[in-house]
Design a protein around this motif. Structure first.
Motif, PDB file in Angstrom:
ATOM      1  N   ASN A 149       9.065  11.920   3.199  1.00 54.30           N
ATOM      2  CA  ASN A 149      10.214  12.344   3.995  1.00 54.30           C
ATOM      3  C   ASN A 149      10.047  11.905   5.445  1.00 54.30           C
ATOM      4  O   ASN A 149       9.111  12.337   6.119  1.00 54.30           O
ATOM      5  N   VAL A 150      10.961  11.065   5.895  1.00 55.07           N
ATOM      6  CA  VAL A 150      10.837  10.448   7.213  1.00 55.07           C
ATOM      7  C   VAL A 150      10.890  11.472   8.341  1.00 55.07           C
ATOM      8  O   VAL A 150      10.320  11.247   9.417  1.00 55.07           O
ATOM      9  N   HIS A 151      11.538  12.598   8.122  1.00 50.83           N
ATOM     10  CA  HIS A 151      11.645  13.594   9.197  1.00 50.83           C
ATOM     11  C   HIS A 151      10.393  14.452   9.361  1.00 50.83           C
ATOM     12  O   HIS A 151      10.298  15.230  10.309  1.00 50.83           O
ATOM     13  N   VAL A 207       5.925   3.218  -1.932  1.00 51.61           N
ATOM     14  CA  VAL A 207       6.528   4.262  -1.099  1.00 51.61           C
ATOM     15  C   VAL A 207       8.036   4.294  -1.279  1.00 51.61           C
ATOM     16  O   VAL A 207       8.702   3.259  -1.226  1.00 51.61           O
ATOM     17  N   GLU A 208       8.568   5.497  -1.480  1.00 45.26           N
ATOM     18  CA  GLU A 208       9.999   5.759  -1.532  1.00 45.26           C
ATOM     19  C   GLU A 208      10.312   6.606  -0.299  1.00 45.26           C
ATOM     20  O   GLU A 208       9.810   7.720  -0.171  1.00 45.26           O
ATOM     21  N   LEU A 209      11.112   6.075   0.625  1.00 43.13           N
ATOM     22  CA  LEU A 209      11.356   6.733   1.904  1.00 43.13           C
ATOM     23  C   LEU A 209      12.505   7.720   1.791  1.00 43.13           C
ATOM     24  O   LEU A 209      13.653   7.332   1.582  1.00 43.13           O
ATOM     25  N   GLY A 210      12.205   9.020   1.938  1.00 45.18           N
ATOM     26  CA  GLY A 210      13.233  10.052   1.860  1.00 45.18           C
ATOM     27  C   GLY A 210      13.935  10.215   3.198  1.00 45.18           C
ATOM     28  O   GLY A 210      13.304  10.538   4.202  1.00 45.18           O
ATOM     29  N   VAL A 211      15.258   9.967   3.214  1.00 42.79           N
ATOM     30  CA  VAL A 211      16.054  10.079   4.433  1.00 42.79           C
ATOM     31  C   VAL A 211      17.141  11.107   4.185  1.00 42.79           C
ATOM     32  O   VAL A 211      18.054  10.878   3.384  1.00 42.79           O
ATOM     33  N   PHE A 212      17.060  12.251   4.870  1.00 46.70           N
ATOM     34  CA  PHE A 212      17.928  13.393   4.606  1.00 46.70           C
ATOM     35  C   PHE A 212      19.225  13.375   5.399  1.00 46.70           C
ATOM     36  O   PHE A 212      20.209  13.981   4.997  1.00 46.70           O
TER      37      PHE A 212
END
Length: 228
Positions: A108-110, A128-133
């Motif tokens: 999670n990027v945040h 890597v799978e980048l989680g952007v909320f």
């Protein structure tokens, strides 16, 4: 259709599979329906999500044995280990896992320490799978750039939000975008992902209900609904 199944998330055992045996059975069911990858939150003996290698490896290995050829991904969420340094250390130790090593992991990027988590995964040979909320997270990712080892952006539309602003904020990204919602946005966002031809996901992590509002019994119920 590029479809991932998210099998449990932070749900309790009353709502989703949490043990290695139950997750392996669920993975086999959705793999038989054509799902190519699964995302899971492995649990420790107390039922809490774990990032400790010897605790998560049996779940990953069981899924791999039950659903050969299915990519297995796990979470690196800060709720599992709030201290960034300890989180990175736990993930770095995954390099020593064999059949229990995940194929990919969401970051999670945040969250504090996300870049170091990405680096640890890449060093361990895990995609890597980048989680952007939300839009601020998309802007943060653009500011820092795509880290090495990232294979996709997981655009996660939050409850009561819409997909378009988040997708617009990620329009610059060269990576594939997997678009999905959760709870009240799960089915509308999945429909939007299919309309746009984007990869997407569905499973008991994102919603407990079928499109008509009835309760889903299994992850396979939800995947059947997607295919219909």
């Amino acid at each position: 259709m590029d479809l991932q199944a998210c099998l449990n998330g932070e749900r309790s055992a009353a709502d989703a599979p949490v043990t290695a045996v139950a997750l392996a059975a669920a993975a086999a069911e959705v793999a038989a329906l054509g799902v190519a990858s699964v995302h899971v939150h492995p649990r420790d003996a107390t039922g809490a999500t774990t990032l400790i290698g010897p605790e998560l490896a049996p779940t990953v290995a069981a899924i791999r044995a039950a659903a050969p050829g299915t990519a297995v991904g796990v979470t690196t969420g800060a709720w599992a280990q709030p201290d960034p340094a300890r989180r990175v250390a736990a993930i770095a130790a995954w390099v020593g896992l064999s059949t229990g090593r995940p194929d990919f992991a969401s970051v999670n990027v945040h969250e504090d320490g996300w870049q170091e988590v990405c680096a640890a995964l890449t060093a361990a040979g895990i995609a890597v799978e980048l989680g952007v909320f939300d839009v601020p997270a998309a802007e943060l990712l653009r500011e820092h750039g795509i880290p090495a080892g990232a294979v996709r952006v997981l655009a996660e539309v939050q409850p009561h939000a819409e997909a378009a602003p988040l997708l617009d904020a990620l329009a610059w990204s060269p990576l594939p975008i997997l678009l999905h919602g959760e709870e009240d946005t799960a089915w509308p966002v999945l429909t939007e992902a299919l309309r746009r031809g984007l990869p997407t996901r569905m499973g008991l992590e994102d919603t407990l209900h079928l499109p008509d509002g009835t309760r889903a019994t299994t992850n396979a119920d939800l995947i059947h609904a997607v295919l219909r």
